[in-house]
Design a protein around this motif. Sequence first.
Motif, PDB file in Angstrom:
ATOM      1  N   THR A 146       7.858  -0.995   9.464  1.00  0.00           N
ATOM      2  CA  THR A 146       8.224  -2.186   8.694  1.00  0.00           C
ATOM      3  C   THR A 146       9.556  -2.752   9.166  1.00  0.00           C
ATOM      4  OG1 THR A 146       7.056  -1.343   6.748  1.00  0.00           O
ATOM      5  CG2 THR A 146       8.686  -3.080   6.386  1.00  0.00           C
ATOM      6  N   GLY A 147       9.568  -4.054   9.368  1.00  0.00           N
ATOM      7  CA  GLY A 147      10.800  -4.726   9.775  1.00  0.00           C
ATOM      8  C   GLY A 147      10.497  -6.091  10.362  1.00  0.00           C
ATOM      9  N   GLU A 148      11.457  -6.975  10.276  1.00  0.00           N
ATOM     10  CA  GLU A 148      11.276  -8.325  10.797  1.00  0.00           C
ATOM     11  C   GLU A 148      11.341  -8.366  12.321  1.00  0.00           C
ATOM     12  OE1 GLU A 148      10.490 -11.204   9.162  1.00  0.00           O
ATOM     13  OE2 GLU A 148      10.116  -9.741   7.579  1.00  0.00           O
TER      14      GLU A 148
ATOM     15  N   ARG B  49      12.210  -4.103   0.974  1.00  0.00           N
ATOM     16  CA  ARG B  49      12.222  -4.766   2.282  1.00  0.00           C
ATOM     17  C   ARG B  49      11.159  -5.849   2.415  1.00  0.00           C
ATOM     18  NH1 ARG B  49      12.056   0.664   5.809  1.00  0.00           N
ATOM     19  NH2 ARG B  49      11.953  -0.701   7.636  1.00  0.00           N
ATOM     20  N   THR B  50      10.102  -5.761   1.643  1.00  0.00           N
ATOM     21  CA  THR B  50       8.969  -6.675   1.834  1.00  0.00           C
ATOM     22  C   THR B  50       8.801  -7.699   0.715  1.00  0.00           C
ATOM     23  OG1 THR B  50       7.496  -5.044   0.778  1.00  0.00           O
ATOM     24  CG2 THR B  50       7.689  -4.966   3.173  1.00  0.00           C
ATOM     25  N   LEU B  51       9.424  -7.476  -0.430  1.00  0.00           N
ATOM     26  CA  LEU B  51       9.163  -8.336  -1.587  1.00  0.00           C
ATOM     27  C   LEU B  51       9.599  -9.774  -1.346  1.00  0.00           C
ATOM     28  CD1 LEU B  51       7.921  -7.968  -4.388  1.00  0.00           C
ATOM     29  CD2 LEU B  51      10.223  -7.691  -5.308  1.00  0.00           C
TER      30      LEU B  51
ATOM     31  N   GLU C 270      16.263  -8.751   1.944  1.00  0.00           N
ATOM     32  CA  GLU C 270      16.052  -7.452   1.312  1.00  0.00           C
ATOM     33  C   GLU C 270      16.713  -7.393  -0.054  1.00  0.00           C
ATOM     34  OE1 GLU C 270      16.699  -3.785   3.318  1.00  0.00           O
ATOM     35  OE2 GLU C 270      16.037  -4.555   5.263  1.00  0.00           O
ATOM     36  N   ILE C 271      16.027  -6.731  -0.965  1.00  0.00           N
ATOM     37  CA  ILE C 271      16.607  -6.427  -2.268  1.00  0.00           C
ATOM     38  C   ILE C 271      17.254  -5.048  -2.166  1.00  0.00           C
ATOM     39  CG2 ILE C 271      16.107  -6.040  -4.720  1.00  0.00           C
ATOM     40  CD1 ILE C 271      13.566  -7.698  -4.325  1.00  0.00           C
TER      41      ILE C 271
END
Length: 311
Positions: free
Chosen positions: A20-22, A277-279, A284-285
Motif C-alpha cells: 500500500t502506498g501512493e 492510509r487509504t481512507l 493520511e489520517i
Amino acid sequence: MIFGLGILLVIGLLGLSLATGEYSILSREDGWKMFQTVRIPRTIALVLSGAAMAMSGLVMQMVTRNRFVEPTTTGTTEWAGLGLLVCLVLWPHSSILVRMSVAVIFAFVGTGIFFALLQRVSLRSSLIVPIMGIMLGSVVSAISTFFALKTNALQSLGIWFQGSFTSVYAGQYEVLWFVLVVVVLVFLLANHLTVVGLGQDVATNVGLNYRQMMLAAMALIAVATGVVTVVVGSLPFLGLIVPNLVSLIMGDNLRTNLPWVCLAGIALVTACDLVARTLISPFEIPVAVILGMIGAIVFLVLIIRRAGAGA
C-alpha cells in the motif's frame, strides 16, 4: 490451528502494508529503493510498536489488577512526551538515541508516581484507578503544553502526539528494536508477573521479591512506551483494547494470552494504519485517530459491562 490462522491473517495484513502506498514501486526506477527505505521500515515499526504497546497494557493490567489501565490511561505516555519535549529544548541537536533515553526515564518516573499514588488510595475501585491515571496524564499534558508554548515547541509536541507512521523510514526507526527486548523479557517473566498480580502477600509467601518485580514491570512499560513515543507518537488505547478482547476469548492466563496479545496488537495497529492510509488517499489520517475511536468505544463497553455486573 486457530493461532496458525491468526499468524496467516497478520502476514496478510503486513503484506497489504508493504503493497500500500501512493508511490508506485513497480513502475519507477527507484521503486526498490523506496520500498527498502520507507515501506519495509514502516511495516517493521507496525510489528514492533503494536506488539510492545499491547503487551505493555497487559503487564500494567496484571500488576495493578485492573482491566482499565494501560500507558495512555495512566499518564505514562504523557510523561514520555514531556521527556521528549525537555530533550528537544535543552538538547535540540541530540540524537534519537538520546531522546529515547530521556523519554524512557521520564516514562519510568511517571509510571512510578502513578503506582505510588495507587498504593495510597484506599478505594481501589476498577474505575477510580484509570480516572486517577487520566487526571495525572492531563496534568502532565498541561505542563507539556505550557512548556511548549514558552519555548515555541507546540507544533513539535502536536506532531509527536498525533501517533502516525508517516515519519518512519530507514535511519530513523531502528531504536524500535529495543522494544523487542521488552517483548522477550515479558515472555520470560510471565510467571513472576502473574504472581505479582496476585498481590504482595502472595508474592512474598512464594519467595518472590515483590518490590523488585514491580520495578521490573515499570521498567518494561517505560522502555516500550518511551521508545514508541519517540518514533511513532501516542497509540491511544492499544494496550486497553487488545488485552481485554483476548481475555474475553481466552481467559486470564498470562502465559497463554501473551502470544495472542502480541499477535492481536500487531493486527490491530496494522489494520488501523491501512485504514488511515487509504481512507482519504493520497492523504493520511493519523493512526491515533482510528485507534482512539475504537478504544473509546471499547472503554465505554467495558465500563457498561462492569456496571452491569456490579448491578
